[in-house]
Every structure is written in structure tokens, then in C-alpha cells.
Design a protein around this motif. Structure first.
Motif, PDB file in Angstrom:
ATOM      1  N   VAL A  30       0.864  -1.188   0.000  1.00  0.00           N
ATOM      2  CA  VAL A  30       0.000   0.000   0.000  1.00  0.00           C
ATOM      3  C   VAL A  30       0.900   1.238   0.000  1.00  0.00           C
ATOM      4  N   LEU A  31       0.741   2.058  -1.024  1.00  0.00           N
ATOM      5  CA  LEU A  31       1.548   3.257  -1.208  1.00  0.00           C
ATOM      6  C   LEU A  31       0.707   4.486  -0.816  1.00  0.00           C
ATOM      7  N   ILE A  32       1.175   5.217   0.197  1.00  0.00           N
ATOM      8  CA  ILE A  32       0.404   6.348   0.730  1.00  0.00           C
ATOM      9  C   ILE A  32       1.262   7.608   0.671  1.00  0.00           C
ATOM     10  N   PRO A  33       0.975   8.518  -0.267  1.00  0.00           N
ATOM     11  CA  PRO A  33       1.728   9.771  -0.366  1.00  0.00           C
ATOM     12  C   PRO A  33       1.182  10.829   0.576  1.00  0.00           C
ATOM     13  N   LYS A  34       1.705  12.050   0.453  1.00  0.00           N
ATOM     14  CA  LYS A  34       1.230  13.154   1.291  1.00  0.00           C
ATOM     15  C   LYS A  34      -0.180  13.600   0.909  1.00  0.00           C
ATOM     16  N   VAL A  35      -0.462  13.607  -0.423  1.00  0.00           N
ATOM     17  CA  VAL A  35      -1.697  14.225  -0.900  1.00  0.00           C
ATOM     18  C   VAL A  35      -1.895  13.854  -2.370  1.00  0.00           C
ATOM     19  N   VAL A  36      -3.105  14.010  -2.876  1.00  0.00           N
ATOM     20  CA  VAL A  36      -3.348  13.868  -4.311  1.00  0.00           C
ATOM     21  C   VAL A  36      -2.567  14.972  -5.028  1.00  0.00           C
ATOM     22  N   HIS A  37      -1.702  14.579  -5.953  1.00  0.00           N
ATOM     23  CA  HIS A  37      -0.782  15.572  -6.520  1.00  0.00           C
ATOM     24  C   HIS A  37      -0.097  14.987  -7.760  1.00  0.00           C
ATOM     25  N   PRO A  38       0.179  15.811  -8.783  1.00  0.00           N
ATOM     26  CA  PRO A  38       0.847  15.304  -9.992  1.00  0.00           C
ATOM     27  C   PRO A  38       2.229  14.710  -9.720  1.00  0.00           C
ATOM     28  N   TRP A  39       2.947  15.259  -8.724  1.00  0.00           N
ATOM     29  CA  TRP A  39       4.271  14.702  -8.407  1.00  0.00           C
ATOM     30  C   TRP A  39       4.145  13.247  -7.976  1.00  0.00           C
ATOM     31  N   PHE A  40       3.140  12.947  -7.193  1.00  0.00           N
ATOM     32  CA  PHE A  40       2.952  11.573  -6.725  1.00  0.00           C
ATOM     33  C   PHE A  40       2.401  10.675  -7.831  1.00  0.00           C
ATOM     34  N   ASP A  41       1.748  11.248  -8.824  1.00  0.00           N
ATOM     35  CA  ASP A  41       1.358  10.457  -9.995  1.00  0.00           C
ATOM     36  C   ASP A  41       2.601   9.945 -10.703  1.00  0.00           C
ATOM     37  N   LYS A  42       3.620  10.798 -10.823  1.00  0.00           N
ATOM     38  CA  LYS A  42       4.880  10.378 -11.424  1.00  0.00           C
ATOM     39  C   LYS A  42       5.530   9.283 -10.579  1.00  0.00           C
ATOM     40  N   LEU A  43       5.509   9.475  -9.262  1.00  0.00           N
ATOM     41  CA  LEU A  43       6.076   8.462  -8.370  1.00  0.00           C
ATOM     42  C   LEU A  43       5.340   7.133  -8.509  1.00  0.00           C
ATOM     43  N   ASN A  44       4.019   7.182  -8.600  1.00  0.00           N
ATOM     44  CA  ASN A  44       3.216   5.980  -8.743  1.00  0.00           C
ATOM     45  C   ASN A  44       3.547   5.249 -10.045  1.00  0.00           C
ATOM     46  N   THR A  45       3.845   6.003 -11.094  1.00  0.00           N
ATOM     47  CA  THR A  45       4.254   5.393 -12.365  1.00  0.00           C
ATOM     48  C   THR A  45       5.535   4.595 -12.175  1.00  0.00           C
ATOM     49  N   GLY A  46       6.499   5.179 -11.460  1.00  0.00           N
ATOM     50  CA  GLY A  46       7.746   4.468 -11.188  1.00  0.00           C
ATOM     51  C   GLY A  46       7.536   3.248 -10.316  1.00  0.00           C
ATOM     52  N   ALA A  47       6.631   3.357  -9.340  1.00  0.00           N
ATOM     53  CA  ALA A  47       6.342   2.229  -8.457  1.00  0.00           C
ATOM     54  C   ALA A  47       5.762   1.052  -9.238  1.00  0.00           C
ATOM     55  N   ARG A  48       4.857   1.342 -10.139  1.00  0.00           N
ATOM     56  CA  ARG A  48       4.231   0.277 -10.929  1.00  0.00           C
ATOM     57  C   ARG A  48       5.205  -0.330 -11.933  1.00  0.00           C
ATOM     58  N   ALA A  49       6.147   0.473 -12.410  1.00  0.00           N
ATOM     59  CA  ALA A  49       7.180  -0.066 -13.297  1.00  0.00           C
ATOM     60  C   ALA A  49       8.041  -1.081 -12.549  1.00  0.00           C
ATOM     61  N   ALA A  50       8.375  -0.767 -11.288  1.00  0.00           N
ATOM     62  CA  ALA A  50       9.160  -1.707 -10.485  1.00  0.00           C
ATOM     63  C   ALA A  50       8.360  -2.975 -10.193  1.00  0.00           C
ATOM     64  N   ALA A  51       7.066  -2.818  -9.891  1.00  0.00           N
ATOM     65  CA  ALA A  51       6.215  -3.985  -9.629  1.00  0.00           C
ATOM     66  C   ALA A  51       6.162  -4.897 -10.851  1.00  0.00           C
ATOM     67  N   ASP A  52       6.011  -4.303 -12.027  1.00  0.00           N
ATOM     68  CA  ASP A  52       5.974  -5.099 -13.258  1.00  0.00           C
ATOM     69  C   ASP A  52       7.298  -5.805 -13.484  1.00  0.00           C
ATOM     70  N   MET A  53       8.396  -5.100 -13.227  1.00  0.00           N
ATOM     71  CA  MET A  53       9.722  -5.684 -13.432  1.00  0.00           C
ATOM     72  C   MET A  53       9.943  -6.880 -12.507  1.00  0.00           C
ATOM     73  N   ILE A  54       9.581  -6.742 -11.222  1.00  0.00           N
ATOM     74  CA  ILE A  54       9.767  -7.846 -10.273  1.00  0.00           C
ATOM     75  C   ILE A  54       8.888  -9.033 -10.663  1.00  0.00           C
ATOM     76  N   THR A  55       7.652  -8.751 -11.059  1.00  0.00           N
ATOM     77  CA  THR A  55       6.728  -9.815 -11.466  1.00  0.00           C
ATOM     78  C   THR A  55       7.281 -10.588 -12.656  1.00  0.00           C
ATOM     79  N   LYS A  56       7.769  -9.871 -13.666  1.00  0.00           N
ATOM     80  CA  LYS A  56       8.282 -10.526 -14.871  1.00  0.00           C
ATOM     81  C   LYS A  56       9.562 -11.297 -14.595  1.00  0.00           C
ATOM     82  N   THR A  57      10.393 -10.760 -13.694  1.00  0.00           N
ATOM     83  CA  THR A  57      11.696 -11.370 -13.445  1.00  0.00           C
ATOM     84  C   THR A  57      11.610 -12.563 -12.510  1.00  0.00           C
TER      85      THR A  57
END
Length: 306
Positions: A30-57
Motif C-alpha cells: 500500500v503506497l500512501i503519499p502526502k496528498v493527491v498531486h501530480p508529483w505523486f502520480d509520477k512516483l506511482n508510475t515508477g512504483a508500478r514499473a518496479a512492480a511489473d519488473m519484479i513480477t516478470k523477473t
């Protein structure tokens, strides 16, 4: 290919018991940022990229639940953390709004044996939790030094504080003030508080510039503040007269640089923070020791390198 090689290296030093763990059951973070915000949207994109990478690997499915408070309010964030704890996730990935205010809910997670990773922040004192982020003092120092050079190391300046209780925002502000204190002809005449809201930042900046007509420069302590500042500078017709050095890489911030309203920005790489926060959370869920701190670095973005 490089990501797969990296995970291979990580797995190579992971004890056999952990490598042999059941991969048929998904791991849920569970990923909990400070607030709804475009900066955290970018962070969430990176988080999901890592999740996909671990799943595939590894074949281990990684699920990311993104739960953001609507406003930068500590009690609201703590409520989200408590509700997340009640679901017994495999890990919590947190950006703290208030080191002291968040501590009780974090203690609750520790009691429930739920691993935690913090990002874009620092853990409460005494908590052995991996932190992922840039060197916040260095980031603030870079911005303040660039501004000092732009204004010829003299004149009135202002600082937009962000969320005053947030550890990273506070540290940036402290280090910016230290830079300005080195120069006897620079005077900090005002500090605004935007609470991670672009609209609030714009209103605060407009009011401060009206109250201080001799103001020559701005720095900020969060991603929202510099966008609001830039909007206020543009609306007041002071582009080129009032200098700004921003923080982070929101699209609106980059446009302000393109338009010549802001000179540059010091970005803390949100996508990379999200990515490595998930990698760290995964290692913790596997029972492995993780680094005390993962420094994702800082990008200085100007009109020339956009």
C-alpha cells in the motif's frame, strides 16, 4: 535487460530460503503519499514499473494499492494508514506529512509486523526503516545558490515553505536559509506556506510580492509552491524582474522554464523514488535487510537541457 540483470544480482545474494518462497501468492504493498498531486502520480508510475519488473523477473506478482489523502492533512493520512494496516498488507510505502504526528500509526504497523519503507521523507528518529529519496538539504542548497547567483548575491528574497511539518520540506527550508545567510546583502523578507497546493502557492506568492515590491527572487520547498510562484510572477508581469528557481519536474514547472518565467529547477526524480521504494519494500517482504537510505539523486533542469 539491465533491470533483469539487476534483479538477477539481487537474487544472487538473497538467501536460498527466501528465493524458495512461494511465488504463487501475490505480494500487496500500500503506497500512501502526502496528498493527491501530480508529483505523486509520477512516483506511482515508477512504483508500478518496479512492480511489473519484479513480477516478470521472479514470477512473484506484485500489487500496488495507491491511497492518497485528498488534502495534506496528518489526521486524514493517519486514517488511511490505519485502514491499510487493518488489511494486513505485505508492506507500507509512506511519505510522511509529520514525523511526530505519523509516529503512532507507524508504531501500530510495527506491532503488526508490517514492513515499512518511506520515500521523499525521513523516518522518525530511532525507527530502522529504509528511506528512499534525494538529499533534501542538497536540493534546497542547489536552488538557493542558483538564485543567489542570479540576483547578484543581493536583494530581497522569499521562500515558499510547502507543508511546514513535512520533514523534507522543513530540511530544504533550513538549508535554503543557511545559503542566504552567507550573503550579507541578501535578506529573506517573507515565507509563504502552500500546503502542497498550487492554488494556495499562487495566492501566497501574489500577496507577498504585493507586500514586498522590491522582491527580486523566490525559492520553494515542495513541488506545488514553485508552480504557484511562477503563475503569480507571470500574472503580475514580473517575469525577468523577479527570479525563480523551482523544485522538481512537474509539467507546469517545466513549462515555466520554457517560457522564461523560472530559470531552472532542482528535481528529486519522483519516478525513480517510486521505483526503488517498491524494490526496497519487496526485499523487506522477503525478509531481507535493506539499506538505511537510497539516494536517487537530483537533476538540475534548465532551458538548455529540457
Amino acid at each position: 535487460m539491465k533491470k533483469a540483470l539487476f534483479l538477477g544480482a539481487v537474487l544472487a545474494v538473497t538467501p536460498l530460503a527466501a528465493q524458495a518462497a512461494d511465488t504463487s501468492t501475490p505480494l500487496r504493498f500500500v503506497l500512501i503519499p502526502k496528498v493527491v498531486h501530480p508529483w505523486f502520480d509520477k512516483l506511482n508510475t515508477g512504483a508500478r514499473a518496479a512492480a511489473d519488473m519484479i513480477t516478470k523477473t521472479t514470477g512473484q506478482k506484485i500489487e500496488i494499492e495507491y491511497r492518497a489523502p485528498q488534502t495534506a492533512d496528518v489526521s486524514s493520512q493517519n486514517d488511511i494508514i490505519e485502514r491499510a494496516i487493518a488489511t494486513h498488507p505485505d508492506g507500507l510505502i509512506l511519505d510522511l506529512l509529520d514525523e511526530k504526528g505519523n509516529r503512532a500509526t507507524m508504531d501500530e504497523a510495527i506491532e503488526q509486523k508490517i514492513p515499512m519503507t518511506v520515500f521523499d521523507s525521513l523516518p522518525p528518529e530511532g525507527m530502522n526503516i529504509t528511506a528512499v529519496g534525494a538529499d533534501f538539504c542538497e536540493q534546497g542548497t542547489i536552488a538557493a545558490e542558483r538564485l543567489a547567483t542570479l540576483i547578484g548575491k543581493k536583494g530581497e528574497v522569499a521562500i515558499m515553505m510547502g507543508v511546514p511539518t513535512a520533514p523534507n520540506h522543513t530540511l530544504r527550508a533550513e538549508c535554503e536559509k543557511k545559503v542566504f545567510a552567507k550573503y550579507p546583502d541578501i535578506k529573506v523578507v517573507a515565507t509563504g506556506i502552500d500546503n502542497d497546493s498550487i492554488e494556495t502557492g499562487q495566492k501566497q506568492a501574489s500577496a507577498i510580492m504585493q507586500a514586498h515590491p522590491n522582491l527580486v527572487g523566490w525559492v520553494a520547498c515542495d513541488a506545488s509552491g514553485p508552480v504557484g510562484i511562477g503563475q503569480a510572477i507571470r500574472e503580475s508581469g514580473k517575469a525577468g524582474k523577479v527570479q525563480e528557481v523551482g523544485l522538481d519536474n512537474l509539467n507546469d514547472m517545466l513549462q515555466l522554464i520554457r517560457d522564461g518565467v523560472a530559470e531552472s529547477t532542482a528535481s528529486s526524480r519522483p519516478e525513480m523514488q517510486g521505483y526503488w521504494a517498491v524494490v526496497s519494500a519487496w526485499q523487506s517482504a522477503m525478509g531481507q535487510k535493506t539499506p538505511k537510505y537510497i539516494d536517487t539523486g537530483i537533476d538540475v533542469i534548465t532551458k538548455k537541457n529540457l
